[in-house]
Design a protein around this motif. Structure first.
Motif, PDB file in Angstrom:
ATOM      1  N   LYS A  28       0.626  -1.200   0.044  1.00 48.65           N
ATOM      2  CA  LYS A  28      -0.045  -0.186   0.077  1.00 48.65           C
ATOM      3  C   LYS A  28       0.453   1.142   0.091  1.00 48.65           C
ATOM      4  CE  LYS A  28      -3.987  -2.052   2.568  1.00 48.65           C
ATOM      5  NZ  LYS A  28      -5.333  -1.843   4.090  1.00 48.65           N
ATOM      6  N   GLY A  29       0.386   2.393  -0.871  1.00 48.62           N
ATOM      7  CA  GLY A  29       1.072   3.875  -0.645  1.00 48.62           C
ATOM      8  C   GLY A  29       1.216   4.235   0.450  1.00 48.62           C
ATOM      9  N   LEU A 168      11.106   1.685  -6.329  1.00 51.89           N
ATOM     10  CA  LEU A 168      10.658   2.176  -7.897  1.00 51.89           C
ATOM     11  C   LEU A 168      10.106   0.789  -8.475  1.00 51.89           C
ATOM     12  CD1 LEU A 168      11.932   5.199  -9.044  1.00 51.89           C
ATOM     13  CD2 LEU A 168      10.248   4.660  -7.734  1.00 51.89           C
ATOM     14  N   LYS A 169      10.945  -0.461  -8.674  1.00 54.00           N
ATOM     15  CA  LYS A 169      10.487  -1.562  -8.882  1.00 54.00           C
ATOM     16  C   LYS A 169       8.821  -1.974  -8.260  1.00 54.00           C
ATOM     17  CE  LYS A 169      14.442  -2.437 -10.869  1.00 54.00           C
ATOM     18  NZ  LYS A 169      15.975  -4.245 -10.678  1.00 54.00           N
ATOM     19  N   LEU A 170       8.902  -1.832  -6.972  1.00 56.67           N
ATOM     20  CA  LEU A 170       7.825  -2.508  -6.307  1.00 56.67           C
ATOM     21  C   LEU A 170       6.901  -1.473  -6.182  1.00 56.67           C
ATOM     22  CD1 LEU A 170       9.507  -3.428  -3.425  1.00 56.67           C
ATOM     23  CD2 LEU A 170       9.041  -5.103  -5.005  1.00 56.67           C
ATOM     24  N   ALA A 171       7.102  -0.423  -6.259  1.00 59.09           N
ATOM     25  CA  ALA A 171       5.750   0.985  -5.952  1.00 59.09           C
ATOM     26  C   ALA A 171       6.361   2.071  -7.056  1.00 59.09           C
ATOM     27  CB  ALA A 171       5.573   1.694  -5.174  1.00 59.09           C
ATOM     28  N   PRO A 172       6.040   2.357  -8.728  1.00 57.94           N
ATOM     29  CA  PRO A 172       6.427   3.582  -9.232  1.00 57.94           C
ATOM     30  C   PRO A 172       6.478   4.576  -9.592  1.00 57.94           C
ATOM     31  CG  PRO A 172       5.132   1.407 -10.535  1.00 57.94           C
ATOM     32  CD  PRO A 172       5.804   1.192  -9.201  1.00 57.94           C
ATOM     33  N   LYS A 173       4.840   4.363  -8.853  1.00 58.22           N
ATOM     34  CA  LYS A 173       3.835   5.505  -8.721  1.00 58.22           C
ATOM     35  C   LYS A 173       4.405   5.709  -7.000  1.00 58.22           C
ATOM     36  CE  LYS A 173       0.503   4.535 -11.825  1.00 58.22           C
ATOM     37  NZ  LYS A 173      -1.115   4.762 -12.283  1.00 58.22           N
ATOM     38  N   ARG A 174       4.571   5.455  -6.145  1.00 63.90           N
ATOM     39  CA  ARG A 174       5.232   5.919  -5.038  1.00 63.90           C
ATOM     40  C   ARG A 174       6.001   7.453  -4.981  1.00 63.90           C
ATOM     41  NH1 ARG A 174       6.565   4.225   0.310  1.00 63.90           N
ATOM     42  NH2 ARG A 174       4.952   2.474   0.046  1.00 63.90           N
ATOM     43  N   TRP A 175       5.257   8.598  -5.020  1.00 64.97           N
ATOM     44  CA  TRP A 175       6.167   9.757  -5.468  1.00 64.97           C
ATOM     45  C   TRP A 175       7.118  10.417  -4.216  1.00 64.97           C
ATOM     46  CZ3 TRP A 175       6.092  14.481  -1.897  1.00 64.97           C
ATOM     47  CH2 TRP A 175       5.445  14.362  -1.213  1.00 64.97           C
ATOM     48  N   THR A 176       7.158   9.276  -3.195  1.00 66.75           N
ATOM     49  CA  THR A 176       8.289  10.870  -2.154  1.00 66.75           C
ATOM     50  C   THR A 176       9.277   9.500  -2.240  1.00 66.75           C
ATOM     51  OG1 THR A 176       6.976   8.888  -0.837  1.00 66.75           O
ATOM     52  CG2 THR A 176       6.486  10.994  -0.714  1.00 66.75           C
ATOM     53  N   THR A 177       9.313   8.822  -3.331  1.00 61.42           N
ATOM     54  CA  THR A 177      10.452   8.075  -3.752  1.00 61.42           C
ATOM     55  C   THR A 177      11.465   9.092  -4.706  1.00 61.42           C
ATOM     56  OG1 THR A 177       9.825   5.771  -3.969  1.00 61.42           O
ATOM     57  CG2 THR A 177      11.758   5.986  -4.849  1.00 61.42           C
ATOM     58  N   TYR A 178      11.049   9.491  -5.782  1.00 64.53           N
ATOM     59  CA  TYR A 178      11.742   9.963  -6.605  1.00 64.53           C
ATOM     60  C   TYR A 178      12.122  11.280  -5.508  1.00 64.53           C
ATOM     61  CZ  TYR A 178       8.914   8.029  -9.736  1.00 64.53           C
ATOM     62  OH  TYR A 178       8.303   6.590 -11.020  1.00 64.53           O
ATOM     63  N   LEU A 198      12.165  14.290 -12.413  1.00 63.96           N
ATOM     64  CA  LEU A 198      11.247  15.934 -11.910  1.00 63.96           C
ATOM     65  C   LEU A 198      10.192  15.281 -12.993  1.00 63.96           C
ATOM     66  CD1 LEU A 198      11.408  17.922 -10.500  1.00 63.96           C
ATOM     67  CD2 LEU A 198      12.275  19.384 -12.277  1.00 63.96           C
ATOM     68  N   LYS A 199      10.349  15.284 -13.960  1.00 62.87           N
ATOM     69  CA  LYS A 199       8.966  15.524 -15.324  1.00 62.87           C
ATOM     70  C   LYS A 199       8.078  14.087 -14.167  1.00 62.87           C
ATOM     71  CE  LYS A 199       7.655  14.322 -19.404  1.00 62.87           C
ATOM     72  NZ  LYS A 199       8.361  14.105 -21.055  1.00 62.87           N
ATOM     73  N   THR A 200       8.571  12.523 -13.708  1.00 62.70           N
ATOM     74  CA  THR A 200       8.174  11.535 -13.441  1.00 62.70           C
ATOM     75  C   THR A 200       6.853  12.118 -12.116  1.00 62.70           C
ATOM     76  OG1 THR A 200       8.808   9.788 -13.933  1.00 62.70           O
ATOM     77  CG2 THR A 200       7.265   9.673 -12.130  1.00 62.70           C
ATOM     78  N   LEU A 201       7.982  12.519 -10.783  1.00 62.93           N
ATOM     79  CA  LEU A 201       6.884  13.495  -9.596  1.00 62.93           C
ATOM     80  C   LEU A 201       6.293  14.634 -10.327  1.00 62.93           C
ATOM     81  CD1 LEU A 201       7.843  13.897  -6.926  1.00 62.93           C
ATOM     82  CD2 LEU A 201       9.327  15.193  -7.249  1.00 62.93           C
ATOM     83  N   THR A 202       6.108  15.726 -10.758  1.00 67.53           N
ATOM     84  CA  THR A 202       5.315  16.664 -11.258  1.00 67.53           C
ATOM     85  C   THR A 202       3.999  16.288 -11.994  1.00 67.53           C
ATOM     86  OG1 THR A 202       6.433  17.380 -13.570  1.00 67.53           O
ATOM     87  CG2 THR A 202       7.627  18.300 -11.345  1.00 67.53           C
ATOM     88  N   GLY A 203       4.633  14.727 -12.917  1.00 66.30           N
ATOM     89  CA  GLY A 203       3.476  14.498 -13.010  1.00 66.30           C
ATOM     90  C   GLY A 203       2.271  13.248 -11.981  1.00 66.30           C
ATOM     91  N   LEU A 204       2.590  13.079 -10.895  1.00 66.42           N
ATOM     92  CA  LEU A 204       2.172  12.340 -10.015  1.00 66.42           C
ATOM     93  C   LEU A 204       1.653  12.662  -9.230  1.00 66.42           C
ATOM     94  CD1 LEU A 204       4.603   9.409  -9.420  1.00 66.42           C
ATOM     95  CD2 LEU A 204       3.082   9.376 -10.460  1.00 66.42           C
ATOM     96  N   ARG A 205       2.534  14.467  -8.312  1.00 71.03           N
ATOM     97  CA  ARG A 205       1.481  15.073  -7.742  1.00 71.03           C
ATOM     98  C   ARG A 205       2.706  16.621  -7.678  1.00 71.03           C
ATOM     99  NH1 ARG A 205       0.175  13.547  -2.304  1.00 71.03           N
ATOM    100  NH2 ARG A 205       0.574  15.185  -0.918  1.00 71.03           N
ATOM    101  N   SER A 206       1.269  17.171  -7.189  1.00 71.89           N
ATOM    102  CA  SER A 206       1.963  18.506  -6.724  1.00 71.89           C
ATOM    103  C   SER A 206       1.897  19.691  -5.631  1.00 71.89           C
ATOM    104  CB  SER A 206       0.513  19.863  -7.211  1.00 71.89           C
ATOM    105  OG  SER A 206      -0.503  19.458  -7.135  1.00 71.89           O
TER     106      SER A 206
END
Length: 555
Positions: A28-29, A168-178, A198-206
């Motif tokens: 879980k996230g 990231l392999k386990l949770a690629p959308k976990r923004w706090t890893t970036y 950074l591009k992925t991070l800003t796409g996942l979270r603001s």
């Protein structure tokens, strides 16, 4: 058993599982802290209960506030962080099989070590995180992120990359890893990877934490106006006073780097009003006061911060300030303390090779600095390492090879886009020694245009060197801007598209929200839904005060 910590040797595995083997389903996230100010911007505080043993939530009060801040990606106050550590230690005595609680404790140790400059917390963090991995060896994203943050704090950026990418392999959308990976990629010199992350991070979270991370990347690219806008927006949206202080501090650092010490002093004062325990802002205050010639106050600021956050780089700065005003014995005492603190850090797994190499080049044995920095270049080939190695080679008498690294530190294709007066001066001095008068004149002049008071020791030497070089030959004037990245507005060769950045609706920001409007009163953190504040208007610089000569310590 001491109340300050829980020894975990019994629970820790003999070896930490290799990240490549952790191939369980996604967990879980979990929200973690994304930004913690200073050398390493990042902390990790998982907040959900484990699957193996249901964790009791922290009690209401300080520990609860620390967990709430972590869930929002914000910095907790130092007292709240301390309370969280005590609460988790107490809980784990009764629930030693709770992997998530071990991860929380390990991450809190990392963050406290960063905030207090006490590297003794890092071995404790490692034991706690390994205990979490032993309890749940597969799919333990929380522990992996904690290990990445620990590696960043210890300046082991290859390990940070390894743990972060495994997470990231386990949770690629976990923004706090970036953010953890952005730190590691930058120090490894992989600036294209920084931009992708950074591009992925800003796409996942603001939000504030992401804006602050953008600001740091923009600063490293030389986009100083963009960086300042992101940092002041982040400060306006911060959810805790501690988080707001961290972002105001970064804005102060940026304005000082731009040669605006009066504005920088204003930001540092705001940061300390928001969080009196933000000691990095006290050191920043010392730096700005030094640039303004207010040396008595600067010495007081540095001595105050060194009793609370004894970072070796602060001893170096205070030592150079003492040296610049003729207090040689006091300077030597600070340099001795620097060596002791570096040794203590090394015993706790921290690699201070870059700092020690810089120190040796200017105040010790330049040849030893070259040896140390060559090894550091292989380990972490960043712009900062290229600059430090080039300068050490220059001090050791090898200017031809020094120029190779000085150029690399200012080459946009290798990430050398940060507008740094120190880096520009280093290159100019190497060129001057090689009789390359035109390039030397451009780069030394550019250093003084970026920040006329970038160093109490080197800035006067830069002014003297520029005067000695004289004007360009008649009919062959030097260009107003140099050829390096520090001499002209930096191009954007690898930048993440600006459309990926959080939108900053400047037209909706009332002037009353400007951080600069409240230089002395404590700043109440705005609600997350409030519109971001307008970046502060540049203050009119006050007339420079006459340099004050402090009494030597003990006088």
């Amino acid at each position: 058993m001491k109340t300050e910590e829980i020894e975990v040797e019994q629970q820790a595995p003999a070896t930490v599982p290799e990240p490549g083997r952790l191939l369980s389903p996604l967990v879980k996230g979990v929200m973690i802290s994304a930004v913690a100010g200073t050398v390493v911007l990042g902390g990790v505080l998982p907040v959900l209960p484990s699957s193996s043993e249901r964790a009791v939530p922290p009690a209401a009060g300080s520990a609860g506030r620390a967990m709430d801040a972590a869930a929002a990606g914000a910095d907790a106050s130092l007292p709240d962080l301390t309370a969280l550590i005590r609460e988790r230690e107490s809980y784990l005595r009764a629930h030693p099989r709770d992997d998530r609680a071990w991860a929380v404790l390990g991450a809190a140790y990392v963050e406290r070590g960063l905030r207090t400059a006490d590297s003794a917390y890092y071995p404790k963090a490692e034991r706690a995180l390994q205990a979490s991995l032993k309890t749940r060896p597969a799919g333990n994203v929380d522990a992996l992120n904690g290990l990445a943050a620990l590696a960043d704090a210890r300046h082991d950026y290859r390990a940070a990359k390894k743990w972060g990418e495994a997470s990231l392999k386990l949770a690629p959308k976990r923004w706090t890893t970036y953010p953890l990976l952005i730190d590691a990629y930058g120090q490894l010199g992989d600036y294209k990877a920084v931009d992708r992350a950074l591009k992925t991070l800003t796409g996942l979270r603001s939000g504030a934490a992401v804006m602050a991370r953008e600001g740091q990347v923009y600063r490293d690219r030389g986009w100083r106006e963009d960086a300042l806008a992101s940092l002041t927006d982040a400060a306006a949206l911060a959810s805790t006073p501690s988080e707001q202080a961290a972002y105001l501090h970064r804005a102060g650092e940026l304005t000082w780097e731009r040669g605006e010490p009066t504005e920088a002093l204003n930001y540092f004062a705001q940061a300390l009003a928001a969080d009196p325990d933000h000691y990095a802002s006290l050191a920043g205050k010392g730096r700005a006061l030094t640039s303004l010639g207010r040396t008595t106050e600067a010495v007081q600021a540095y001595r105050s911060v060194l009793t609370r956050q004894p970072r070796p780089e602060y001893s170096l700065e205070l030592g150079e300030l003492y040296e610049s005003i003729g207090f040689g014995d006091a300077a030597k005492a600070q340099y001795g303390l620097l060596r002791k603190r570096v040794d203590a850090d090394g015993a706790n797994g921290v690699d201070d090779s870059l700092l020690l190499g810089r120190f040796e080049a200017d105040h010790g044995d330049p040849r030893a600095a070259v040896t140390r920095l060559r090894a550091e270049w292989k380990r972490a080939p960043s712009v900062q390492t290229a600059d430090a190695l080039g300068w050490a080679l220059h001090k050791a008498g090898d200017d031809k090879e020094a120029l190779t690294y000085a150029k690399r530190a200012t080459d946009p294709e290798h990430g050398g886009t940060v507008r740094s007066a120190l880096i520009a001066y280093h290159r100019g001095e190497v060129e001057r020694e090689l009789k390359l008068d035109g390039p030397a004149r451009r780069h030394i002049g550019e250093a003084l245009r970026i920040n006329p008071a970038f160093s109490p020791l080197l800035a006067p030497l830069a002014k003297a060197a520029l005067a000695a070089l004289g004007d360009p030959p008649a009919g062959r004037p030097d260009k107003a801007r140099g050829t390096g990245a520090n001499a002209a507005p930096a191009p954007r060769p690898h930048a993440a598209p600006r459309s990926s950045a959080p939108e900053r609706p400047e037209s909706r920001r009332p002037a009353s929200q400007s951080p600069a409007a409240r230089p002395t009163a404590p700043v109440a953190p705005p609600k997350p839904s409030a519109p971001p504040a307008k970046p502060p208007a540049p203050a009119k610089p006050s007339p420079r005060q006459a340099p004050q000569t402090p009494k030597p310590p003990g006088a």
